[in-house]
Design a protein around this motif. Structure first.
Motif, PDB file in Angstrom:
ATOM      1  N   THR A  10       0.608  -1.150  -0.017  1.00 48.86           N
ATOM      2  CA  THR A  10      -0.038  -0.018  -0.046  1.00 48.86           C
ATOM      3  C   THR A  10       0.984   1.349   0.197  1.00 48.86           C
ATOM      4  O   THR A  10       2.025   1.060   0.284  1.00 48.86           O
ATOM      5  N   PRO A  11       0.405   2.340  -0.337  1.00 48.36           N
ATOM      6  CA  PRO A  11       1.188   3.530  -0.393  1.00 48.36           C
ATOM      7  C   PRO A  11       1.753   4.033   1.067  1.00 48.36           C
ATOM      8  O   PRO A  11       2.838   4.437   1.313  1.00 48.36           O
ATOM      9  N   GLU A  12       1.170   3.391   2.276  1.00 42.58           N
ATOM     10  CA  GLU A  12       1.667   3.558   3.425  1.00 42.58           C
ATOM     11  C   GLU A  12       2.668   2.642   3.616  1.00 42.58           C
ATOM     12  O   GLU A  12       3.519   2.726   4.851  1.00 42.58           O
ATOM     13  N   THR A  13       2.775   1.508   3.077  1.00 42.40           N
ATOM     14  CA  THR A  13       3.937   0.308   3.389  1.00 42.40           C
ATOM     15  C   THR A  13       5.182   1.210   3.421  1.00 42.40           C
ATOM     16  O   THR A  13       5.790   1.484   2.380  1.00 42.40           O
ATOM     17  N   PRO A  14       6.014   1.087   4.307  1.00 35.37           N
ATOM     18  CA  PRO A  14       7.519   1.407   4.401  1.00 35.37           C
ATOM     19  C   PRO A  14       8.373   0.799   3.408  1.00 35.37           C
ATOM     20  O   PRO A  14       8.060  -0.528   3.152  1.00 35.37           O
ATOM     21  N   THR A  15       9.349   1.638   2.545  1.00 35.93           N
ATOM     22  CA  THR A  15       9.918   0.794   1.619  1.00 35.93           C
ATOM     23  C   THR A  15      10.872  -0.338   2.299  1.00 35.93           C
ATOM     24  O   THR A  15      10.903  -1.281   1.521  1.00 35.93           O
ATOM     25  N   SER A  16      11.377  -0.293   3.516  1.00 34.07           N
ATOM     26  CA  SER A  16      12.034  -1.319   3.990  1.00 34.07           C
ATOM     27  C   SER A  16      11.232  -2.560   3.880  1.00 34.07           C
ATOM     28  O   SER A  16      11.927  -3.646   3.643  1.00 34.07           O
ATOM     29  N   ASP A  17       9.908  -2.512   4.255  1.00 34.62           N
ATOM     30  CA  ASP A  17       9.000  -3.909   4.531  1.00 34.62           C
ATOM     31  C   ASP A  17       8.993  -4.320   3.037  1.00 34.62           C
ATOM     32  O   ASP A  17       8.908  -5.514   2.628  1.00 34.62           O
ATOM     33  N   LEU A  18       8.810  -3.417   1.993  1.00 35.46           N
ATOM     34  CA  LEU A  18       8.780  -3.784   0.490  1.00 35.46           C
ATOM     35  C   LEU A  18      10.038  -4.495   0.273  1.00 35.46           C
ATOM     36  O   LEU A  18       9.891  -5.569  -0.488  1.00 35.46           O
ATOM     37  N   ALA A  19      11.107  -3.959   0.548  1.00 36.69           N
ATOM     38  CA  ALA A  19      12.225  -4.732   0.041  1.00 36.69           C
ATOM     39  C   ALA A  19      12.518  -5.885   0.557  1.00 36.69           C
ATOM     40  O   ALA A  19      12.970  -6.723   0.115  1.00 36.69           O
ATOM     41  N   SER A  20      12.083  -6.088   2.094  1.00 41.13           N
ATOM     42  CA  SER A  20      12.261  -7.253   2.492  1.00 41.13           C
ATOM     43  C   SER A  20      11.237  -8.333   2.004  1.00 41.13           C
ATOM     44  O   SER A  20      11.826  -9.714   1.877  1.00 41.13           O
ATOM     45  N   GLN A  21      10.317  -7.897   1.637  1.00 45.44           N
ATOM     46  CA  GLN A  21       9.123  -8.781   0.944  1.00 45.44           C
ATOM     47  C   GLN A  21       9.537  -9.452  -0.614  1.00 45.44           C
ATOM     48  O   GLN A  21       9.925 -10.517  -0.974  1.00 45.44           O
ATOM     49  N   MET A  22      10.312  -8.222  -1.344  1.00 45.90           N
ATOM     50  CA  MET A  22      10.994  -8.457  -2.521  1.00 45.90           C
ATOM     51  C   MET A  22      12.174  -9.588  -2.285  1.00 45.90           C
ATOM     52  O   MET A  22      12.153 -10.566  -3.099  1.00 45.90           O
ATOM     53  N   THR A  23      12.959  -9.254  -1.480  1.00 43.15           N
ATOM     54  CA  THR A  23      14.108 -10.207  -1.072  1.00 43.15           C
ATOM     55  C   THR A  23      13.714 -11.411  -0.649  1.00 43.15           C
ATOM     56  O   THR A  23      14.223 -12.666  -1.359  1.00 43.15           O
ATOM     57  N   ALA A  24      12.510 -11.841  -0.072  1.00 42.44           N
ATOM     58  CA  ALA A  24      12.252 -13.119   0.462  1.00 42.44           C
ATOM     59  C   ALA A  24      11.454 -13.780  -0.953  1.00 42.44           C
ATOM     60  O   ALA A  24      11.824 -15.082  -1.273  1.00 42.44           O
ATOM     61  N   LEU A  25      10.811 -13.081  -1.824  1.00 40.08           N
ATOM     62  CA  LEU A  25      10.417 -13.736  -3.058  1.00 40.08           C
ATOM     63  C   LEU A  25      11.395 -13.925  -3.893  1.00 40.08           C
ATOM     64  O   LEU A  25      11.243 -14.947  -4.569  1.00 40.08           O
ATOM     65  N   LEU A  26      12.566 -13.133  -4.285  1.00 40.32           N
ATOM     66  CA  LEU A  26      13.873 -13.584  -4.907  1.00 40.32           C
ATOM     67  C   LEU A  26      14.530 -14.788  -4.445  1.00 40.32           C
ATOM     68  O   LEU A  26      14.994 -15.473  -5.300  1.00 40.32           O
ATOM     69  N   ASP A  27      14.780 -14.718  -3.158  1.00 41.17           N
ATOM     70  CA  ASP A  27      15.174 -15.808  -2.512  1.00 41.17           C
ATOM     71  C   ASP A  27      14.314 -17.244  -3.043  1.00 41.17           C
ATOM     72  O   ASP A  27      14.680 -18.428  -3.176  1.00 41.17           O
ATOM     73  N   GLN A  28      13.111 -17.392  -2.806  1.00 46.54           N
ATOM     74  CA  GLN A  28      12.131 -18.326  -3.234  1.00 46.54           C
ATOM     75  C   GLN A  28      12.197 -18.645  -4.718  1.00 46.54           C
ATOM     76  O   GLN A  28      12.517 -19.822  -5.301  1.00 46.54           O
ATOM     77  N   LEU A  29      12.567 -17.535  -5.667  1.00 46.66           N
ATOM     78  CA  LEU A  29      12.647 -17.831  -6.960  1.00 46.66           C
ATOM     79  C   LEU A  29      14.106 -18.528  -7.166  1.00 46.66           C
ATOM     80  O   LEU A  29      14.070 -19.276  -8.207  1.00 46.66           O
ATOM     81  N   GLU A  30      14.969 -17.783  -6.716  1.00 46.44           N
ATOM     82  CA  GLU A  30      16.282 -18.339  -7.062  1.00 46.44           C
ATOM     83  C   GLU A  30      16.353 -19.869  -6.355  1.00 46.44           C
ATOM     84  O   GLU A  30      17.289 -20.692  -7.189  1.00 46.44           O
ATOM     85  N   ALA A  31      15.610 -20.310  -5.502  1.00 46.43           N
ATOM     86  CA  ALA A  31      15.796 -21.769  -4.998  1.00 46.43           C
ATOM     87  C   ALA A  31      15.169 -22.527  -6.080  1.00 46.43           C
ATOM     88  O   ALA A  31      15.309 -24.024  -6.013  1.00 46.43           O
ATOM     89  N   LEU A 106      12.430  -1.220 -11.852  1.00 50.37           N
ATOM     90  CA  LEU A 106      12.858  -1.216 -10.578  1.00 50.37           C
ATOM     91  C   LEU A 106      13.952   0.012 -10.660  1.00 50.37           C
ATOM     92  O   LEU A 106      13.923   0.762  -9.711  1.00 50.37           O
ATOM     93  N   ASP A 107      14.822  -0.134 -11.453  1.00 49.69           N
ATOM     94  CA  ASP A 107      16.029   0.834 -11.522  1.00 49.69           C
ATOM     95  C   ASP A 107      15.451   2.209 -11.853  1.00 49.69           C
ATOM     96  O   ASP A 107      15.915   3.228 -11.419  1.00 49.69           O
ATOM     97  N   PHE A 108      14.694   2.299 -12.783  1.00 50.16           N
ATOM     98  CA  PHE A 108      13.858   3.507 -13.224  1.00 50.16           C
ATOM     99  C   PHE A 108      13.162   4.129 -12.093  1.00 50.16           C
ATOM    100  O   PHE A 108      13.181   5.454 -11.836  1.00 50.16           O
ATOM    101  N   ALA A 109      12.306   3.364 -10.935  1.00 53.66           N
ATOM    102  CA  ALA A 109      11.887   3.755 -10.199  1.00 53.66           C
ATOM    103  C   ALA A 109      12.686   4.514  -9.119  1.00 53.66           C
ATOM    104  O   ALA A 109      12.322   5.530  -8.593  1.00 53.66           O
ATOM    105  N   VAL A 110      13.661   3.650  -8.937  1.00 53.22           N
ATOM    106  CA  VAL A 110      14.728   4.249  -7.828  1.00 53.22           C
ATOM    107  C   VAL A 110      15.088   5.388  -8.320  1.00 53.22           C
ATOM    108  O   VAL A 110      15.378   6.578  -7.610  1.00 53.22           O
TER     109      VAL A 110
END
Length: 176
Positions: A10-31, A106-110
């Motif tokens: 959501t717009p209120e979700t802190p970026t660090s929480d989003l980054a943590s969720q994305m990292t967890a998904l990437l870990d699953q994808l990599e596995a 994602l790079d463009f968003a950053v």
């Protein structure tokens, strides 16, 4: 494959929480990636050079080995391995391309967020430079010096000898 539930950002979700969720998904994808090799610099160029031939050469080689007994008898080419390699490519290459697009966006968003902040920092820097010249601007002068150093470094990111257009002169004479 395990089912995972993640909360929708959501717009209120802190970026660090989003980054943590994305990292967890990437870990699953990599596995999930079968035979996920770590790229090594030396064989990486060899692998890339050899892979160039695969897309066009594997299929006719499969046909030749399958249909010509003397070639099949030599056992130079693994037909089933070739078929599996093509299937692996066909199944996973579109995913790799999609991941590349996501990474680019994602790079463009950053960069967009940074650009918005940069506009404000440059406006702050310009105001601070003017204010530092005023009698009551002594407190901002050390900050202006640091901002100026960073701005100049960013603008003039080339080496000194490249700026002057001359090539550096060797310190010792070169003998042939």
């Amino acid at each position: 494959m395990a089912n995972t539930t993640t909360s929708s950002p959501t717009p209120e979700t802190p970026t660090s929480d989003l980054a943590s969720q994305m990292t967890a998904l990437l870990d699953q994808l990599e596995a999930l990636i079968p035979a996920y090799p770590e790229p090594d610099a030396a064989p990486k160029t060899t692998v890339r050079a050899n892979a160039r031939f695969a897309s066009e050469l594997v299929t006719p080689t499969i046909t030749a080995v399958t249909n010509y007994e003397p070639l099949r008898a030599r056992r130079l080419f693994d037909v089933e391995g070739g078929r599996k390699a093509l299937a692996f490519r066909d199944d996973l290459r579109p995913i790799a391309q999609r991941i590349a697009v996501i990474a680019s966006r994602l790079d463009f968003a950053v960069d967009s967020k940074l650009a918005d902040a940069a506009i404000e920092t440059l406006q702050t820097y310009q105001w601070s430079k003017r204010h530092a010249k005023q009698s009551d601007g002594a407190g901002v002068r050390p900050y202006v010096s640091e901002m100026q150093r960073v701005v100049e470094k960013t603008i003039n990111h080339r080496a000194k000898h490249e700026e002057s257009g001359s090539t550096p002169v060797p310190k010792e004479p070169v003998t042939v």
